[in-house]
Design an enzyme around this catalytic site. Structure first.
Site, PDB file in Angstrom:
ATOM      1  N   ALA A 123      -9.385 130.023  47.440  1.00 22.73           N
ATOM      2  CA  ALA A 123     -10.173 129.060  46.651  1.00 22.73           C
ATOM      3  C   ALA A 123     -10.070 129.480  45.184  1.00 22.73           C
ATOM      4  O   ALA A 123     -11.069 129.732  44.499  1.00 22.73           O
ATOM      5  CB  ALA A 123     -11.619 128.978  47.132  1.00 22.73           C
ATOM      6  N   LEU A 124      -8.835 129.553  44.743  1.00 24.52           N
ATOM      7  CA  LEU A 124      -8.522 130.191  43.464  1.00 24.52           C
ATOM      8  C   LEU A 124      -9.040 129.410  42.262  1.00 24.52           C
ATOM      9  O   LEU A 124      -9.080 128.181  42.273  1.00 24.52           O
ATOM     10  CB  LEU A 124      -7.002 130.384  43.352  1.00 24.52           C
ATOM     11  CG  LEU A 124      -6.381 131.219  44.477  1.00 24.52           C
ATOM     12  CD1 LEU A 124      -4.857 131.283  44.313  1.00 24.52           C
ATOM     13  CD2 LEU A 124      -6.958 132.626  44.515  1.00 24.52           C
ATOM     14  N   HIS A 183      -9.346 134.265  39.019  1.00 24.67           N
ATOM     15  CA  HIS A 183      -8.219 134.846  39.756  1.00 24.67           C
ATOM     16  C   HIS A 183      -6.938 134.783  38.913  1.00 24.67           C
ATOM     17  O   HIS A 183      -6.153 135.727  38.878  1.00 24.67           O
ATOM     18  CB  HIS A 183      -7.972 134.057  41.056  1.00 24.67           C
ATOM     19  CG  HIS A 183      -9.118 134.083  42.029  1.00 24.67           C
ATOM     20  ND1 HIS A 183      -9.829 132.953  42.373  1.00 24.67           N
ATOM     21  CD2 HIS A 183      -9.665 135.095  42.745  1.00 24.67           C
ATOM     22  CE1 HIS A 183     -10.744 133.262  43.264  1.00 24.67           C
ATOM     23  NE2 HIS A 183     -10.693 134.551  43.505  1.00 24.67           N
ATOM     24  N   ASP A 193     -17.234 141.514  39.979  1.00 26.63           N
ATOM     25  CA  ASP A 193     -17.712 142.276  41.133  1.00 26.63           C
ATOM     26  C   ASP A 193     -17.746 143.748  40.722  1.00 26.63           C
ATOM     27  O   ASP A 193     -16.897 144.547  41.113  1.00 26.63           O
ATOM     28  CB  ASP A 193     -16.784 142.034  42.326  1.00 26.63           C
ATOM     29  CG  ASP A 193     -16.789 140.574  42.735  1.00 26.63           C
ATOM     30  OD1 ASP A 193     -17.692 140.172  43.463  1.00 26.63           O
ATOM     31  OD2 ASP A 193     -15.899 139.819  42.281  1.00 26.63           O
TER      32      ASP A 193
HETATM   33  P1  AMP Z   1     -12.558 136.938  45.566  1.00 28.10           P
HETATM   34  O1  AMP Z   1     -11.510 135.930  45.904  1.00 28.10           O
HETATM   35  O2  AMP Z   1     -13.877 136.363  45.220  1.00 28.10           O
HETATM   36  O3  AMP Z   1     -12.629 138.065  46.573  1.00 28.10           O
HETATM   37  O4  AMP Z   1     -12.070 137.631  44.219  1.00 28.10           O
HETATM   38  C1  AMP Z   1     -10.805 138.208  44.118  1.00 28.10           C
HETATM   39  C2  AMP Z   1     -10.746 138.986  42.821  1.00 28.10           C
HETATM   40  O5  AMP Z   1     -10.982 138.095  41.733  1.00 28.10           O
HETATM   41  C3  AMP Z   1     -11.815 140.090  42.761  1.00 28.10           C
HETATM   42  O6  AMP Z   1     -11.259 141.231  42.154  1.00 28.10           O
HETATM   43  C4  AMP Z   1     -12.861 139.456  41.880  1.00 28.10           C
HETATM   44  O7  AMP Z   1     -13.635 140.404  41.162  1.00 28.10           O
HETATM   45  C5  AMP Z   1     -12.006 138.642  40.926  1.00 28.10           C
HETATM   46  N1  AMP Z   1     -12.802 137.577  40.304  1.00 28.10           N
HETATM   47  C6  AMP Z   1     -13.582 136.666  40.950  1.00 28.10           C
HETATM   48  N2  AMP Z   1     -14.209 135.871  40.054  1.00 28.10           N
HETATM   49  C7  AMP Z   1     -13.808 136.295  38.829  1.00 28.10           C
HETATM   50  C8  AMP Z   1     -14.110 135.888  37.491  1.00 28.10           C
HETATM   51  N3  AMP Z   1     -14.950 134.881  37.233  1.00 28.10           N
HETATM   52  N4  AMP Z   1     -13.525 136.552  36.473  1.00 28.10           N
HETATM   53  C9  AMP Z   1     -12.670 137.577  36.719  1.00 28.10           C
HETATM   54  N5  AMP Z   1     -12.348 138.015  37.943  1.00 28.10           N
HETATM   55  C10 AMP Z   1     -12.903 137.384  38.995  1.00 28.10           C
END
Ligand code: AMP
Length: 280
Positions: free
Chosen positions: A32-33, A37, A152
Site C-alpha cells: 500500500a505504497l 515508501h 517508526d
Molecule cells: P510499512 O509498509 O508501514 O511497514 O513501512 C515500510 C517502511 O516505510 C518502514 O521503514 C516505515 O518506517 C517507512 N515509512 C512508513 N511511512 C513513512 C513516512 N511517512 N515517511 C517515511 N518513511 C515511512
C-alpha cells in the site's frame, strides 16, 4: 523490474549481484505504497547499484487480528509505483515462503529494554515479529544497506540494535518522515480514515509541534499535560500513549536529558496512528 515470489530466485539474484561486486539497497515494506515508501526507495537508489523492495504483510507483527485483516493490499498499484521508481526487484513472497517451518512468535532474542516502552507494552509481540521478519528478509536479500523510516522511531532503533547485536553487515539508514501538506505523517493506514477522521488526524502532528515549543520554556510535565489536554478535548481521538524518551535508549526522559523524542500513538476511527518528533 522482476517480481520474485519465492526464496530461491531471491537468493540467486543476491548471489549474482554480490559476486559482481555490486551493492544491494533494500527497502522492506508491507505495501500500500505511498510517498513515504518512495522516499526510502529514492535514498536506496542513490547509494546502491541494485534495489530490492519487499512487499510482505507480516502476520507475526500484528497483535490485532482485525488490523491484519483490514491492512490495505494493493498489489497492482504497488507494482506500478515500483516500476516507475526504477526498482530492480519487487519481492512479494507468500507467508509460507517467509516462514517455511512453524510461524511461531517465540522470542528471537532479548531486545535489551528497547521494547519496554511505547509500542512494546502496547503491542505485545509486535517487535519480536518485526525482528523475526527482518532477519529472514536480510538472509534472503543480503543487502549492503537497508532503509527504514523515522516515522517508526522505535522500530528503527530496534533494527539498528538487532543489526549490531547479530553482527549483520548491513548499514541501517534512517529516513525522515514524509508528511501530507497538513502535517499528517503518511501511512498505509490513512486510507482507512473517514473524511472526518482524516480532517482531525493532523492534530497529532500539531500537538507534537506545540509540545516542542512548550518544552523551550516549560517543564516537560507541564508541556505533556497541555498536549494531553489538546488531544483529549476531542472525543473522536483516543490517546494510547504520549511519551518523552531518550532517543537512544528509548527510556523515559527527564528535564535534564540532553535530547528528547516525543512519541504518540492515538486511535481515530479505529485506525491506530503513530508519530514522533525531536522536542529537545
Ligand atoms: P510499512 O509498509 O508501514 O511497514 O513501512 C515500510 C517502511 O516505510 C518502514 O521503514 C516505515 O518506517 C517507512 N515509512 C512508513 N511511512 C513513512 C513516512 N511517512 N515517511 C517515511 N518513511 C515511512
Amino acid at each position: 523490474m522482476r517480481v520474485i515470489t519465492t526464496a530461491k530466485p531471491m537468493m540467486d539474484f543476491a548471489e549474482d549481484v554480490k559476486s559482481n561486486g555490486k551493492s544491494i539497497g533494500f527497502v522492506p515494506t508491507m505495501g500500500a505504497l505511498h510517498q513515504g515508501h518512495l522516499s526510502l526507495i529514492k535514498a536506496a537508489k542513490e547509494e546502491n547499484e541494485a534495489v530490492v523492495v519487499s512487499v510482505f504483510v507480516n502476520p507475526t507483527q500484528f497483535n490485532n487480528a482485525t488490523d491484519l485483516e483490514k491492512y490495505p493490499r494493493t498489489f497492482d498499484e504497488d507494482k506500478r509505483l515500483l516500476e516507475q521508481a526504477g526498482v530492480d526487484i519487487m519481492f512479494f513472497p507468500s507467508v509460507s515462503e517467509i516462514y517455511p517451518n512453524e510461524m511461531g512468535n517465540t522470542p528471537v532474542f532479548d531486545l535489551d529494554g528497547l521494547d519496554s516502552t511505547m509500542e512494546g507494552p502496547n503491542r505485545p509481540g509486535h517487535f519480536n515479529g518485526v525482528v523475526q521478519v527482518v532477519m529472514r528478509l536480510f538472509d534472503l536479500v543480503r543487502p549492503s544497506a537497508a532503509f527504514f523510516g523515522e516515522k517508526d522511531f522505535q522500530q528503527l532503533a530496534i533494527i539498528k540494535h538487532m543489526t549490531r547485536k547479530l553482527r549483520y553487515d548491513v548499514n541501517i539508514v534512517g529516513c525522515p518522515t514524509v508528511r501530507e501538506s497538513d502535517g499528517l505523517a503518511m501511512s498505509s493506514r490513512n486510507v482507512r480514515l473517514t473524511d472526518n477522521g482524516r480532517k482531525l488526524a493532523p492534530v497529532i502532528f500539531n500537538t507534537l509541534n506545540q509540545l516542542q515549543s512548550e518544552m523551550q520554556n516549560n517543564s516537560s510535565s507541564s508541556a505533556i499535560s497541555k498536549a494531553e489536554n489538546k488531544l483529549s478535548s476531542n472525543s473522536d481521538i483516543k490517546l494510547e500513549y504520549l511519551e518523552l524518551v531518550n532517543p537512544q535508549t528509548l527510556q523515559p526522559a527527564t528535564d535534564d536529558s540532553e535530547a528528547i523524542q516525543a512519541c504518540i500513538a492515538a486511535w481515530i476511527d479505529d485506525v491506530r496512528l503513530i508519530d514522533n518528533m525531536r522536542v529537545k
